[in-house]
Design an enzyme around this catalytic site. Structure first.
Site, PDB file in Angstrom:
ATOM      1  CE  LYS A 196     -58.415  71.350  27.449  1.00 52.36           C
ATOM      2  NZ  LYS A 196     -59.690  72.057  27.436  1.00 52.36           N
ATOM      3  NE  ARG A 206     -58.909  74.729  34.226  1.00 51.60           N
ATOM      4  CZ  ARG A 206     -58.260  73.630  34.579  1.00 51.60           C
ATOM      5  NH1 ARG A 206     -57.845  73.483  35.830  1.00 51.60           N
ATOM      6  NH2 ARG A 206     -58.051  72.678  33.699  1.00 51.60           N
ATOM      7  CE  LYS A 218     -61.567  71.371  33.785  1.00 49.11           C
ATOM      8  NZ  LYS A 218     -61.972  72.285  32.693  1.00 49.11           N
ATOM      9  CE  LYS A 249     -56.473  74.556  25.876  1.00 54.51           C
ATOM     10  NZ  LYS A 249     -57.864  74.636  26.140  1.00 54.51           N
ATOM     11  CB  SER A 275     -54.774  81.446  29.781  1.00 51.72           C
ATOM     12  OG  SER A 275     -54.832  80.230  30.510  1.00 51.72           O
ATOM     13  CE1 TYR A 314     -57.082  83.674  25.393  1.00 56.64           C
ATOM     14  CE2 TYR A 314     -55.116  82.342  25.783  1.00 56.64           C
ATOM     15  CZ  TYR A 314     -56.492  82.475  25.799  1.00 56.64           C
ATOM     16  OH  TYR A 314     -57.277  81.427  26.201  1.00 56.64           O
TER      17      TYR A 314
HETATM   18  C1  PBG Z   1     -62.560  74.371  28.396  1.00 60.53           C
HETATM   19  C2  PBG Z   1     -61.304  74.991  27.924  1.00 60.53           C
HETATM   20  C3  PBG Z   1     -60.148  75.304  28.663  1.00 60.53           C
HETATM   21  C4  PBG Z   1     -59.307  75.999  27.800  1.00 60.53           C
HETATM   22  C5  PBG Z   1     -59.931  76.059  26.553  1.00 60.53           C
HETATM   23  N1  PBG Z   1     -61.165  75.424  26.637  1.00 60.53           N
HETATM   24  C6  PBG Z   1     -59.830  75.095  30.099  1.00 60.53           C
HETATM   25  C7  PBG Z   1     -59.774  73.737  30.641  1.00 60.53           C
HETATM   26  O1  PBG Z   1     -59.812  72.729  29.937  1.00 60.53           O
HETATM   27  O2  PBG Z   1     -59.729  73.647  31.870  1.00 60.53           O
HETATM   28  C8  PBG Z   1     -57.977  76.581  28.176  1.00 60.53           C
HETATM   29  C9  PBG Z   1     -57.497  77.741  27.366  1.00 60.53           C
HETATM   30  C10 PBG Z   1     -56.385  78.504  27.967  1.00 60.53           C
HETATM   31  O3  PBG Z   1     -55.865  78.190  29.051  1.00 60.53           O
HETATM   32  O4  PBG Z   1     -55.988  79.495  27.331  1.00 60.53           O
HETATM   33  N2  PBG Z   1     -62.690  73.012  28.269  1.00 60.53           N
END
Ligand code: PBG
Length: 324
Positions: A196, A206, A218, A249, A275, A314
């Protein structure tokens, strides 16, 4: 002109093109992310995700039944925690009566065969909006892992089929597996967000959960997008620690990583079409700059072609409609 080989023969018409297609999509490929809110009859469109909603549980249940009837077999659930439940321990995350736990139960009750996967990370519950516990401005690893184990066990107790740790702490897969075993949850799977990346494309998500980090970014836990080999290291380690499914991801800017992971492992690989990737297609389509339906199918086919066995997206519902 004499040609020994005419490659266009296999592209002559739709029939032959579909016979020789190397990649096909079906409802079995998709995991549907769902955003759940407190309340009743609440349906809020997410500003940066047109036509995607955060729904209260009653509406979510109807939605899940509809998804099941369309042939979709798994949902990945996220909840929006109330501000007053947020703190630095993230303890709402393992509240037996929390929205997540109630949602898991209600969905499994209403549609027992639907696979329920749950996001495991502290960010929706953290007053800092970080995936872990914060101490002196740092996201601390080992205490966070303890919290994630409690969170995973509470999801398992509520009836989750898979827990999906998305936090990128070290050692969390092994710790969660041990926690599940010790508590006799031997049928609960782990879908690990293994590779990730720290990505700007999570922005709309978010917004959906009001979970943007309150300070910093992060990058001390999510991966640097400059790295490829590190993705293999992370993924192999998660498998060793007990991951049943691994995930890459985001998806679109990381198709090379999906392929590389796919070639390196012997477990199902999922990819999260996130997203921001959804928002980009929606925005360009709204401007009339691309054909939305074609963009959806091309994108999802490319993610699968890259090596994804499963795609969290989505667009799942729209894709299934387009495939009919
Ligand atoms: C939480 C999480 C996130 C997403 C999935 N689980 C956001 C992040 O890590 O800041 C993102 C999913 C998306 O953007 O569709 N840890």
């Amino acid at each position: 002109m004499y040609l020994q080989k005419r490659n266009r023969i296999l592209r002559t018409n739709p029939s032959i093109r579909s016979l020789v297609a190397e990649t096909t999509l079906s409802a079995n490929d998709f995991i549907v992310p769902l955003f759940i809110d407190e309340g009743e009859n609440v349906k809020t469109e997410i500003a940066s995700m047109p036509n995607y909603y955060r729904n209260s549980l009653d509406i979510t249940i109807k939605e899940v039944k509809e998804l099941w009837n369309m042939g979709l077999k798994s949902v990945l659930i996220f909840v929006k925690a109330k501000d007053e439940t947020k703190d630095n321990t993230g303890k709402e995350a393992w509240n037996k009566n929390g929205l997540m736990q109630r949602s898991i139960k209600a969905i499994k009750n209403a549609c027992p065969e639907m696979l329920v996967m749950t996001d495991v990370a502290l960010d929706p519950y953290s007053s800092y909006g970080h995936d872990g516990i914060v101490k002196d401005g740092e996201i601390v690893n080992d205490e966070t892992v303890e919290a994630l184990v409690k969170m995973s066990i509470s999801h398992a107790e509520a009836g989750a089929d898979f827990v999906a740790p998305s936090d990128m702490m070290d050692g969390r897969i092994g710790a969660i597996r041990k926690g599940l075993e010790e508590n006799n949850f031997t049928k609960v799977g782990i879908m690990a967000y293994s590779a990730k990346y720290a990505s700007c494309f999570y922005g709309p998500f978010r917004d959906a959960l009001d979970s943007a980090p309150g300070f910093g970014d992060k990058k001390t836990y999510q991966m640097n997008y400059a790295n490829r080999i590190e993705a293999i290291k992370e993924t192999l380690q998660d498998i060793e620690e007990g991951a049943d499914i691994v995930m890459v991801k985001p998806a679109l800017a990381y198709l090379d990583i999906i392929r590389e992971v796919k070639n390196a492992v012997h477990v199902p690989v999922s990819a999260y079409n996130i997203s921001g990737e959804y928002a980009m297609i929606k925005a360009a389509a709204k401007m009339g700059w691309i054909d939305e339906n074609k963009a959806i199918l091309e994108t999802l086919t490319a993610i699968k072609r890259a090596g994804a066995d499963l795609i969290a997206t989505y667009f799942a519902k729209e894709a299934v409609r387009l495939l009919l």
